[in-house]
Scaffold this motif. Sequence first.
Motif, mmCIF file in Angstrom:
data_model
loop_
_atom_site.group_PDB
_atom_site.id
_atom_site.type_symbol
_atom_site.label_atom_id
_atom_site.label_comp_id
_atom_site.label_asym_id
_atom_site.label_seq_id
_atom_site.Cartn_x
_atom_site.Cartn_y
_atom_site.Cartn_z
ATOM 1 N N PRO A 267 0.825 -1.219 0.000
ATOM 2 C CA PRO A 267 0.000 0.000 0.000
ATOM 3 C C PRO A 267 0.854 1.261 0.000
ATOM 4 C CG PRO A 267 -0.880 -1.596 1.555
ATOM 5 C CD PRO A 267 0.428 -2.157 1.075
ATOM 6 N N GLN A 268 0.488 2.225 -0.826
ATOM 7 C CA GLN A 268 1.266 3.443 -1.026
ATOM 8 C C GLN A 268 0.785 4.554 -0.099
ATOM 9 O OE1 GLN A 268 1.184 4.683 -5.110
ATOM 10 N NE2 GLN A 268 2.852 6.150 -4.879
ATOM 11 N N ILE A 269 1.728 5.197 0.579
ATOM 12 C CA ILE A 269 1.411 6.317 1.475
ATOM 13 C C ILE A 269 1.723 7.653 0.812
ATOM 14 C CG2 ILE A 269 2.004 7.414 3.675
ATOM 15 C CD1 ILE A 269 2.503 4.682 4.854
ATOM 16 N N ILE A 270 2.828 7.715 0.074
ATOM 17 C CA ILE A 270 3.291 8.953 -0.556
ATOM 18 C C ILE A 270 3.218 8.821 -2.073
ATOM 19 C CG2 ILE A 270 5.263 10.532 -0.815
ATOM 20 C CD1 ILE A 270 4.014 10.513 1.977
ATOM 21 N N PRO A 271 2.684 9.820 -2.780
ATOM 22 C CA PRO A 271 2.683 9.772 -4.255
ATOM 23 C C PRO A 271 4.099 9.621 -4.797
ATOM 24 C CG PRO A 271 1.300 11.565 -3.461
ATOM 25 C CD PRO A 271 2.032 11.042 -2.261
ATOM 26 N N THR A 272 4.243 8.889 -5.877
ATOM 27 C CA THR A 272 5.560 8.607 -6.448
ATOM 28 C C THR A 272 6.312 9.889 -6.796
ATOM 29 O OG1 THR A 272 4.758 6.514 -7.353
ATOM 30 C CG2 THR A 272 6.793 7.383 -8.285
ATOM 31 N N GLU A 273 5.617 10.869 -7.388
ATOM 32 C CA GLU A 273 6.281 12.101 -7.797
ATOM 33 C C GLU A 273 6.812 12.877 -6.596
ATOM 34 O OE1 GLU A 273 3.863 14.426 -10.345
ATOM 35 O OE2 GLU A 273 4.011 13.025 -12.033
ATOM 36 N N GLN A 274 6.054 12.887 -5.504
ATOM 37 C CA GLN A 274 6.515 13.590 -4.306
ATOM 38 C C GLN A 274 7.724 12.880 -3.718
ATOM 39 O OE1 GLN A 274 3.750 13.800 -1.002
ATOM 40 N NE2 GLN A 274 4.745 15.599 -0.142
ATOM 41 N N TRP A 275 7.701 11.541 -3.709
ATOM 42 C CA TRP A 275 8.855 10.776 -3.196
ATOM 43 C C TRP A 275 10.082 11.044 -4.059
ATOM 44 C CZ3 TRP A 275 12.437 7.152 -4.606
ATOM 45 C CH2 TRP A 275 13.109 6.487 -3.578
ATOM 46 N N ASP A 276 9.907 11.054 -5.374
ATOM 47 C CA ASP A 276 11.034 11.315 -6.280
ATOM 48 C C ASP A 276 11.607 12.708 -6.045
ATOM 49 O OD1 ASP A 276 10.833 8.830 -7.429
ATOM 50 O OD2 ASP A 276 9.639 9.503 -9.143
ATOM 51 N N TYR A 277 10.734 13.684 -5.831
ATOM 52 C CA TYR A 277 11.205 15.044 -5.595
ATOM 53 C C TYR A 277 11.984 15.125 -4.281
ATOM 54 C CZ TYR A 277 11.150 20.117 -5.079
ATOM 55 O OH TYR A 277 11.520 21.437 -4.913
ATOM 56 N N ALA A 278 11.519 14.398 -3.276
ATOM 57 C CA ALA A 278 12.246 14.360 -1.996
ATOM 58 C C ALA A 278 13.659 13.825 -2.200
ATOM 59 C CB ALA A 278 11.487 13.504 -0.983
ATOM 60 N N GLN A 279 13.815 12.837 -3.098
ATOM 61 C CA GLN A 279 15.150 12.287 -3.349
ATOM 62 C C GLN A 279 16.044 13.324 -4.027
ATOM 63 O OE1 GLN A 279 15.175 9.389 -1.640
ATOM 64 N NE2 GLN A 279 13.016 10.012 -1.548
ATOM 65 N N GLU A 280 15.436 14.123 -4.927
ATOM 66 C CA GLU A 280 16.205 15.193 -5.568
ATOM 67 C C GLU A 280 16.719 16.185 -4.529
ATOM 68 O OE1 GLU A 280 14.124 17.126 -8.703
ATOM 69 O OE2 GLU A 280 13.412 15.256 -9.605
ATOM 70 N N LEU A 281 15.832 16.570 -3.610
ATOM 71 C CA LEU A 281 16.227 17.526 -2.573
ATOM 72 C C LEU A 281 17.297 16.935 -1.664
ATOM 73 C CD1 LEU A 281 12.729 18.968 -1.569
ATOM 74 C CD2 LEU A 281 14.481 20.054 -2.981
ATOM 75 N N LEU A 282 17.148 15.658 -1.310
ATOM 76 C CA LEU A 282 18.158 15.001 -0.478
ATOM 77 C C LEU A 282 19.490 14.926 -1.210
ATOM 78 C CD1 LEU A 282 16.002 12.093 0.976
ATOM 79 C CD2 LEU A 282 17.044 13.922 2.307
ATOM 80 N N GLY A 283 19.432 14.684 -2.518
ATOM 81 C CA GLY A 283 20.657 14.632 -3.315
ATOM 82 C C GLY A 283 21.354 15.972 -3.363
ATOM 83 N N GLU A 284 20.562 17.057 -3.488
ATOM 84 C CA GLU A 284 21.152 18.392 -3.469
ATOM 85 C C GLU A 284 21.834 18.670 -2.141
ATOM 86 O OE1 GLU A 284 18.228 21.269 -4.387
ATOM 87 O OE2 GLU A 284 17.848 20.519 -6.409
ATOM 88 N N SER A 285 21.171 18.282 -1.065
ATOM 89 C CA SER A 285 21.731 18.482 0.273
ATOM 90 C C SER A 285 23.035 17.716 0.430
ATOM 91 C CB SER A 285 20.717 18.022 1.327
ATOM 92 O OG SER A 285 21.268 18.112 2.615
ATOM 93 N N LYS A 286 23.064 16.488 -0.099
ATOM 94 C CA LYS A 286 24.273 15.663 0.017
ATOM 95 C C LYS A 286 25.418 16.266 -0.789
ATOM 96 C CE LYS A 286 25.884 10.909 -0.456
ATOM 97 N NZ LYS A 286 25.518 9.542 -0.866
ATOM 98 N N ARG A 287 25.109 16.764 -1.979
ATOM 99 C CA ARG A 287 26.168 17.358 -2.804
ATOM 100 C C ARG A 287 26.771 18.584 -2.125
ATOM 101 N NH1 ARG A 287 22.658 16.066 -7.076
ATOM 102 N NH2 ARG A 287 21.807 18.168 -7.149
ATOM 103 N N LYS A 288 25.907 19.377 -1.467
ATOM 104 C CA LYS A 288 26.433 20.535 -0.744
ATOM 105 C C LYS A 288 27.338 20.101 0.391
ATOM 106 C CE LYS A 288 22.508 23.574 -1.701
ATOM 107 N NZ LYS A 288 21.353 24.291 -1.100
#
Length: 500
Positions: A267-288
């Motif tokens: 069962p899905q709790i978070i929409p796929t697009e929102q989860w994908d966007y969260a990964q982008e933001l986490l990736g930006e944070s990691k690169r910084k």
Amino acid sequence: MIAIYVRVSTEEQAIKGSSIDSQIEACLKKAGTTDVLKYADEGYSGELLERPALSRLREDARKGLINEVICYDPDRLSRKLMNQLIIDDELRKQKITLTFVNGEYADSPEGQLFFSMRGAISEFEKAKIKERTSAGRLQKIKKGMIIKDSGLFGLKFIKEKRTLEIIDEEAKIIRMIFDYFTDHTSPFFSRVNGIALHLTELGIKTKKGGKVWHRQVVRQNLMNPAYKGEYEQYKYDTVGSYVSKQAGGKSLLKLRPKEERYVINIPQIIPTEQWDYAQELLGESKRKHLSYSPHQYLLSGLVRCGICGNTMTGRKRKSHGKDYYIYDCRKNYAGSKNRGCGKQMSENKLNNYVWKEVYRFITNPEKYSAFKEVNKTNHLAEELEFVKKEIEKTKRGRQRLFTLISLSEDDEINIEEIKGQIVELQKKQNHLTNQLNEIESKMKDAQHSKLSDNALKRAIDYFNHIGADNLTSEDKKAIINFLVKEIVIVDSDKVDIETY
């Protein structure tokens, strides 16, 4: 003095039922007396030589406190032939007799051979048990079954069905976390630590009932694909990990290649697009954090297409051998519900326009105070509901304590202690009520207020502190994020800027 040694691992209890008590009973019968020294290792692998009780037995043997050791079976002593021989040799040097309930092992070439054979067989059986257990689990995974409870917040493991089901109250917290992290109107946008602190202040309990949310826990939740409905199993190679941890070492978990893992739909709790966007933001944070410096988009995450409503992302293009950058309305990842309309705009053109407007605004805010504010309040609504429920729980708790005092005739009840609990609950209720008022005020402001004075003040203070001539790209980005909620590209000549 006679000593008896017994051992059982969790795995063997489940498979053979050879409990500690049954081994002790058999050893005492063999000894013919209850006046013995008992050494028991419960839950320790037979592959380890260093076990607490076994170590104490060997030390007491060296001190001369023992003259005979009785063990139920050689594989209780150890499942490794080499370890059995090491222990046997140590005891023989101290002139200590080693006796087994299951069989006699004479001090002769024949007896030594039989002893060695039994040790080898025990080690072989242990390997077969591991092989069968691993194979059985893999077969269940291939059939789409969940093999164990991973303790995920928001999800409940149904052992009988081997499935996961959503826990509604916890799922709301997970949605709140993702809304906080991915919503540009949130005060905790892209701030893992800020979310962790806020959840702690709200009094929300962790999965294990803890009162403190650590930033790593929030990050792990944001990264877990289970929340978008994809539960990974057979993810780690655990060979040697159990033995290493029991020996006091580190876990030997190793990630398996992606092609070896199994993904089960849940069962899905978070929409796929929102989860994908969260990964982008986490990736930006990691690169910084790693000081890695790819091209930094000034308006990253703020740009939306005015035609199809899609988020526009930065992309690199080449022209005459040179790189240039654009904002593009196109989604390339699989599963995207809206692929985008293909609208593009030059990054330089959009950056210059937006910064010009922001600059004019912070240097003359009264002139541009008509900027319209449109706030999303999803996370505030979830937070409001949670706080209301906590207030009701606190009220019911106080009422139960009042009832207990009024009806009780038991002198053993500590009235003062109960009164203290009532006072603490009242303090908690007052704190929650204050939070409730703050949330309702935020929601009201979000509906009909103009640009947040606080956001404006932070932007102006930041601008004045750095100075107009010293602003870097990162400084401009920080100021824009203070003020701008969204940038909507209607067409090549019309851009709408929505502020907080």
